[in-house]
Enzyme design. Sequence first.
Site, PDB file in Angstrom:
ATOM      1  N   ASN A  51      19.129  -0.326   3.648  1.00 29.93           N
ATOM      2  CA  ASN A  51      18.265  -1.185   2.638  1.00 29.93           C
ATOM      3  C   ASN A  51      18.460  -1.906   1.095  1.00 29.93           C
ATOM      4  O   ASN A  51      17.910  -2.218   0.887  1.00 29.93           O
ATOM      5  CB  ASN A  51      17.203  -0.078   1.651  1.00 29.93           C
ATOM      6  CG  ASN A  51      16.331   0.186   1.369  1.00 29.93           C
ATOM      7  OD1 ASN A  51      15.082  -0.939   0.655  1.00 29.93           O
ATOM      8  ND2 ASN A  51      16.527   1.043   0.015  1.00 29.93           N
ATOM      9  N   CYS A 151       4.856  -8.469  15.683  1.00 33.04           N
ATOM     10  CA  CYS A 151       5.098  -9.454  15.069  1.00 33.04           C
ATOM     11  C   CYS A 151       4.836 -10.577  14.883  1.00 33.04           C
ATOM     12  O   CYS A 151       4.568 -11.606  14.704  1.00 33.04           O
ATOM     13  CB  CYS A 151       6.401  -9.964  14.101  1.00 33.04           C
ATOM     14  SG  CYS A 151       6.892  -8.027  13.370  1.00 33.04           S
ATOM     15  N   SER A 213       6.525  -4.431   5.289  1.00 33.37           N
ATOM     16  CA  SER A 213       5.704  -4.253   4.501  1.00 33.37           C
ATOM     17  C   SER A 213       4.124  -4.090   4.707  1.00 33.37           C
ATOM     18  O   SER A 213       3.657  -4.297   5.678  1.00 33.37           O
ATOM     19  CB  SER A 213       6.594  -4.972   3.459  1.00 33.37           C
ATOM     20  OG  SER A 213       6.285  -6.609   3.604  1.00 33.37           O
ATOM     21  N   GLY A 321      13.662 -11.020   9.182  1.00 31.46           N
ATOM     22  CA  GLY A 321      15.256 -10.504   8.553  1.00 31.46           C
ATOM     23  C   GLY A 321      16.361 -11.736   8.016  1.00 31.46           C
ATOM     24  O   GLY A 321      16.154 -12.625   8.891  1.00 31.46           O
TER      25      GLY A 321
END
Length: 396
Positions: A51, A151, A213, A321
């Site tokens: 994180n 995604c 998110s 990412g």
Amino acid sequence: MQPNSPAPGLYITGLGSQYPPYLLRSEDLDQLAARLHDVSSPGIQKLLRVNRSTGIETRSAVKPYEAGFATQTDPSSITEIDQFFRQAGVDLAIRACQKALTEARVSPQQITHTIAVTCTNQGNPGYDFHVARELNLPPHVDRMLLHGVGCAGGLSILRAAAQIAGGASLRRKPARILAFACELCTPNVRHYLSMAECSTDTDQVNIAAALFSDAAAAFVLCNEYATAQDEKVTPQFELLEWCCDLVPDTAEHMTFYADIDGYRASLDRDIPKYIKSAIRPMFERLLPSYDEQFKSRSTAEGQLLSPLGICDFDWALHPGGRAIIDGVAEVLQLSEDQLQTSREIYRTRGNSSSASVLIVLDRLRSKSKKAHVVATSFGPGLAIEMALLRRCQMNM
């Protein structure tokens, strides 16, 4: 159309994106974990280390960690997550759709088709039904809901819209397609934390809680018969080429399944490597056809142009990412300007799954002056989607 006739004109006439009102910092996840879990457990420690190293400064969220699902003793059940999506997710999608409709100057009654996608809801009727009803779309509108593409979904619905609009052109009928994506990922964070706390193998810890998110995005795609009827329509992009592909032997590298206490995701550390190897061949496969179509239009306008290359395109890359963005930049030798918007969305909002690439495409319009755009995304399979677009409106 007769054989060898020009391809149908396919135009994105409106785009809209919508983030929820809250932003989560990396330290907010640290505090949530400390409040509800054993932060000395190896799994939690691994997740919190990741994180702090993602490069994400803030992630968009439908609720802060001081309210709702984050305050319950136990993680939300899949039933609670489903019920929450059907209120908060539908509302978020509606706002994105309204923005796209307004820019497209298309009324709800003019919409002929809807195509929606999500991986964070599985109910029936689908959430697209509720969005269509709240937007007052005609009851006879042709609805399609995609699932299982994760995604990659933002470009999956663009591909489906292109195929439907092209089919309508063959029948000489107008197509005005409202397509939208919506994902609520943060309600599942408690489940990821609980799994990490119980994990005995830190290599298997799911890092989704640190990446994902919430957001929604929408676009209106019209064929040439629709734009000919609508004098007020101003196309934003012309879609000239697209394709999808699967990376062999990678089906288990990215998964997302319903579990009793939420959704269970897996993300393999080798995903960036496979994406790097797949993107260049796909682009090189599409470029000659795109170049030919673009040249044929420009020649008709009296322009003589050199062959196009990677440097001529902005890249709306799904911000999956930092390793993915850096890897694609390296293998394609892209400049920082070409990936500026993807990096900004990743840094300030995180990865909103299927909605992300459409948000990048939307924001890209005010960030660059390049006439050509590559949009690419990837999801479970591993599936790779790519679309090549010509900008119709240039901010000079």
